[in-house]
Design a protein around this motif. Sequence first.
Motif, PDB file in Angstrom:
ATOM      1  N   ASP A   1      -8.384   3.802   1.392  1.00 59.83           N
ATOM      2  CA  ASP A   1      -7.364   4.168   2.375  1.00 59.83           C
ATOM      3  C   ASP A   1      -8.054   4.674   3.648  1.00 59.83           C
ATOM      4  O   ASP A   1      -8.726   5.704   3.610  1.00 59.83           O
ATOM      5  CB  ASP A   1      -6.481   5.264   1.769  1.00 59.83           C
TER       6      ASP A   1
ATOM      7  N   HIS B   1       6.656   6.432   6.917  1.00 54.89           N
ATOM      8  CA  HIS B   1       6.445   5.744   8.207  1.00 54.89           C
ATOM      9  C   HIS B   1       7.401   4.579   8.424  1.00 54.89           C
ATOM     10  O   HIS B   1       7.133   3.708   9.250  1.00 54.89           O
ATOM     11  CB  HIS B   1       4.993   5.269   8.296  1.00 54.89           C
TER      12      HIS B   1
ATOM     13  N   CYS C   1       0.873  -1.190   0.000  1.00 57.92           N
ATOM     14  CA  CYS C   1       0.000   0.000   0.000  1.00 57.92           C
ATOM     15  C   CYS C   1       0.901   1.228   0.000  1.00 57.92           C
ATOM     16  O   CYS C   1       2.081   1.122  -0.375  1.00 57.92           O
ATOM     17  CB  CYS C   1      -0.977  -0.019   1.173  1.00 57.92           C
ATOM     18  N   LEU C   2       0.404   2.381   0.382  1.00 57.52           N
ATOM     19  CA  LEU C   2       1.218   3.601   0.314  1.00 57.52           C
ATOM     20  C   LEU C   2       2.141   3.735   1.529  1.00 57.52           C
ATOM     21  O   LEU C   2       3.351   3.878   1.391  1.00 57.52           O
ATOM     22  CB  LEU C   2       0.315   4.832   0.201  1.00 57.52           C
ATOM     23  N   GLY C   3       1.561   3.677   2.720  1.00 59.46           N
ATOM     24  CA  GLY C   3       2.341   3.947   3.929  1.00 59.46           C
ATOM     25  C   GLY C   3       2.865   2.719   4.644  1.00 59.46           C
ATOM     26  O   GLY C   3       3.733   2.819   5.508  1.00 59.46           O
ATOM     27  N   ASN C   4       2.320   1.542   4.307  1.00 56.69           N
ATOM     28  CA  ASN C   4       2.633   0.277   5.002  1.00 56.69           C
ATOM     29  C   ASN C   4       2.334   0.369   6.503  1.00 56.69           C
ATOM     30  O   ASN C   4       3.037  -0.222   7.323  1.00 56.69           O
ATOM     31  CB  ASN C   4       4.095  -0.158   4.756  1.00 56.69           C
ATOM     32  N   ILE C   5       1.304   1.141   6.831  1.00 57.61           N
ATOM     33  CA  ILE C   5       0.904   1.155   8.245  1.00 57.61           C
ATOM     34  C   ILE C   5      -0.588   0.848   8.457  1.00 57.61           C
ATOM     35  O   ILE C   5      -0.975   0.458   9.553  1.00 57.61           O
ATOM     36  CB  ILE C   5       1.263   2.483   8.969  1.00 57.61           C
ATOM     37  N   CYS C   6      -1.422   1.013   7.423  1.00 60.00           N
ATOM     38  CA  CYS C   6      -2.861   0.750   7.600  1.00 60.00           C
ATOM     39  C   CYS C   6      -3.319  -0.523   6.879  1.00 60.00           C
ATOM     40  O   CYS C   6      -3.670  -1.512   7.513  1.00 60.00           O
ATOM     41  CB  CYS C   6      -3.698   1.930   7.126  1.00 60.00           C
ATOM     42  N   ARG C   7      -3.309  -0.510   5.529  1.00 64.40           N
ATOM     43  CA  ARG C   7      -3.910  -1.616   4.770  1.00 64.40           C
ATOM     44  C   ARG C   7      -3.009  -2.835   4.617  1.00 64.40           C
ATOM     45  O   ARG C   7      -3.417  -3.960   4.923  1.00 64.40           O
ATOM     46  CB  ARG C   7      -4.344  -1.109   3.378  1.00 64.40           C
TER      47      ARG C   7
HETATM   48  P1  4NP Z   1      -1.802   2.905   4.047  1.00 60.09           P
HETATM   49  O1  4NP Z   1      -2.377   4.321   4.550  1.00 60.09           O
HETATM   50  O2  4NP Z   1      -1.290   3.121   2.642  1.00 60.09           O
HETATM   51  O3  4NP Z   1      -2.983   1.993   4.070  1.00 60.09           O
HETATM   52  O4  4NP Z   1      -0.714   2.510   5.039  1.00 60.09           O
HETATM   53  C1  4NP Z   1      -1.601   5.476   4.528  1.00 60.09           C
HETATM   54  C2  4NP Z   1      -0.876   5.808   5.645  1.00 60.09           C
HETATM   55  C3  4NP Z   1      -0.090   6.964   5.627  1.00 60.09           C
HETATM   56  C4  4NP Z   1      -0.052   7.743   4.489  1.00 60.09           C
HETATM   57  C5  4NP Z   1      -0.777   7.395   3.368  1.00 60.09           C
HETATM   58  C6  4NP Z   1      -1.551   6.258   3.380  1.00 60.09           C
HETATM   59  N1  4NP Z   1       0.746   8.927   4.485  1.00 60.09           N
HETATM   60  O5  4NP Z   1       0.805   9.601   3.455  1.00 60.09           O
HETATM   61  O6  4NP Z   1       1.374   9.256   5.515  1.00 60.09           O
END
Ligand code: 4NP
Length: 161
Positions: free
Chosen positions: A123, A43, A7-13
Amino acid sequence: MKILMVCLGNICRSPLAEGILHHKAQQEGLSWTIDSAGTNGYHVGEQPHRLSQKVALQNGIDISHQRARRFTAADFREYDKIYAMAEDVIEEMQRIARKDFDATKVDLLMNELHPGKNMDVPDPWYGTEPGYHEVFAMINQACDKIIDKYRILNDEFRTSK
Ligand code: 4NP
């Protein structure tokens, strides 16, 4: 099988996707390698978002040991299959991997559940807890399909021998 969730941040999805598929593979007795990564580096080194951790734990899955890392071109050599959570993630993967981008290894995770529909896992980063439950349910169903598909292939292999 070596599977990477991105995913984008590797912290949520993608930490949820890693935790859920790892859990299901273990329950099936499959020794798969499952990891996750993010296309942005904001992150790196962090634990999954507290709401991803909370929702996972409510479903019997502990993802607290995971740490965010950045997706790299070398992941195309390391993994058999790479699932992106959304279309914008695939665009970022192309930008990062350039000539190493291997479209045969990449798919949107939700295409396992709804083939050809090219649906994103939304997201949840800017939202509240219900968004994380929604995302958990979507990823959970898609991961069931991945395990089902493997089971069918395995049965076909055994009966054809
Ligand atoms: P993820 O969510 O891609 O599901 O981990 C996000 C978490 C952080 C950011 C973007 C998406 N960010 O830009 O910080």
